[in-house]
Design a protein around this motif. Structure first.
Motif, PDB file in Angstrom:
ATOM      1  N   HIS A  31       0.511  -1.035   0.171  1.00  0.00           N
ATOM      2  CA  HIS A  31       0.336   0.174  -0.124  1.00  0.00           C
ATOM      3  C   HIS A  31       0.625   1.401  -0.226  1.00  0.00           C
ATOM      4  N   ASP A  53     -10.598   0.105   4.357  1.00  0.00           N
ATOM      5  CA  ASP A  53      -9.562  -0.747   4.557  1.00  0.00           C
ATOM      6  C   ASP A  53      -9.370  -1.394   5.830  1.00  0.00           C
ATOM      7  N   ASP A  57      -3.541   2.116   9.230  1.00  0.00           N
ATOM      8  CA  ASP A  57      -2.923   3.036   8.545  1.00  0.00           C
ATOM      9  C   ASP A  57      -2.262   4.378   8.646  1.00  0.00           C
ATOM     10  N   ASP A 153      -9.272   5.395  -1.872  1.00  0.00           N
ATOM     11  CA  ASP A 153      -8.005   4.249  -1.098  1.00  0.00           C
ATOM     12  C   ASP A 153      -8.172   3.497  -0.659  1.00  0.00           C
ATOM     13  N   CYS A 155      -8.096  -0.707   0.499  1.00  0.00           N
ATOM     14  CA  CYS A 155      -7.519  -1.605   0.516  1.00  0.00           C
ATOM     15  C   CYS A 155      -8.663  -2.192   0.210  1.00  0.00           C
ATOM     16  N   ALA A 196      -4.893  -0.873  -3.347  1.00  0.00           N
ATOM     17  CA  ALA A 196      -4.093  -2.383  -2.808  1.00  0.00           C
ATOM     18  C   ALA A 196      -4.372  -3.253  -2.668  1.00  0.00           C
ATOM     19  N   SER A 198      -3.095  -6.690  -1.109  1.00  0.00           N
ATOM     20  CA  SER A 198      -2.035  -7.045   0.226  1.00  0.00           C
ATOM     21  C   SER A 198      -2.263  -8.271  -0.131  1.00  0.00           C
ATOM     22  N   SER A 202      -5.273 -10.240   2.308  1.00  0.00           N
ATOM     23  CA  SER A 202      -6.804 -10.084   2.010  1.00  0.00           C
ATOM     24  C   SER A 202      -7.638 -11.532   1.610  1.00  0.00           C
TER      25      SER A 202
END
Length: 236
Positions: A31, A53, A57, A153, A155, A196, A198, A202
């Motif tokens: 990320h 997300d 973070d 953004d 994730c 992202a 990840s 994930s």
């Protein structure tokens, strides 16, 4: 990159992977690359950020390193890209606070499930004239009143209920599609969209590939459908 050339089945854990997949959308594994994308492709001085997300973070790794912080603040776009690539001071959980410290982000709208109280440090926010807003539901996030330029953004571990390494307890495709439809207006109006993958956070590797295909293709379609007829998407 033409999205049709992206082979989702061949995606794998790779902290160097970063690709512009079209329609102002960038896909990465680690990320931290989001910060490079935001800085390199910024059209405005400052943005609001939606961060969806599993995790906050929100770490800041420069607190006890004034020399490195000075380097962060004075870095050109290319210098910052080198900092991100090095992965020493900017990591997968510490890329948002540097963006705030540089004035790139003025507000963060968080939609996260992590239990720990690890949101952005209030003293950091105060010193930068920034703020954070927490959303406990998709409805709250979708209804957020966000003025000015926006970055979206995401994730993919948002869609994994398990907090165990390489273990998947995924939302159903229907649940994911409902979420993406709820945030469509924000996705469409954002100057930049970063995703992202990840890997390992994930779910299984197969889970991550499935999520990447579903989410990337959905967001590409949303942004393509919203473009004026004939307006190209230019990779910058």
């Amino acid at each position: 990159m033409n999205p049709m050339s992206l082979d989702f089945d061949s995606l794998s854990e790779d902290d160097q992977f970063l690709a512009h997949v079209g329609e102002g959308i960038w896909l990465m594994d680690d990320h931290r690359w989001a910060l490079k994308v935001w800085e390199t492709n910024r059209k405005q001085d400052s943005y609001a950020l939606i961060h969806a997300d599993y995790h906050w973070d929100a770490c800041y790794d420069f607190y006890d390193s004034p020399e490195q912080e000075a380097r962060l603040l004075s870095a050109s776009s290319s210098d910052l890209a080198e900092l991100v690539a090095a992965g020493e001071w900017i990591k997968l959980d510490s890329f948002i606070a540097p963006a705030i410290r540089r004035g790139l982000i003025n507000t963060v709208h968080f939609y996260c499930f992590q239990d720990e109280d690890e949101a952005l440090d209030e003293d950091l926010l105060k010193s930068c004239g920034a703020k954070q807003v927490f959303h406990s539901s998709v409805e709250s996030l979708a209804a957020a009143n966000i003025d000015g330029p926006l970055i979206f953004d995401l994730c993919l571990d948002l869609f994994n209920r398990s907090d165990q390494w390489e273990k998947g307890d995924l939302w159903s495709d229907e649940e994911i599609s409902r979420f993406l439809e709820a945030v469509r207006p924000m996705v469409v109006r954002s100057d930049i969209v970063t995703i992202a993958m990840s890997f390992n956070y994930s779910g299984t590797h197969a889970d991550t590939k499935h999520l990447a295909r579903l989410v990337v293709l959905t967001l590409l379609a949303q942004r393509h459908d919203a473009q004026p007829c004939g307006q190209p998407d230019l990779e910058r």
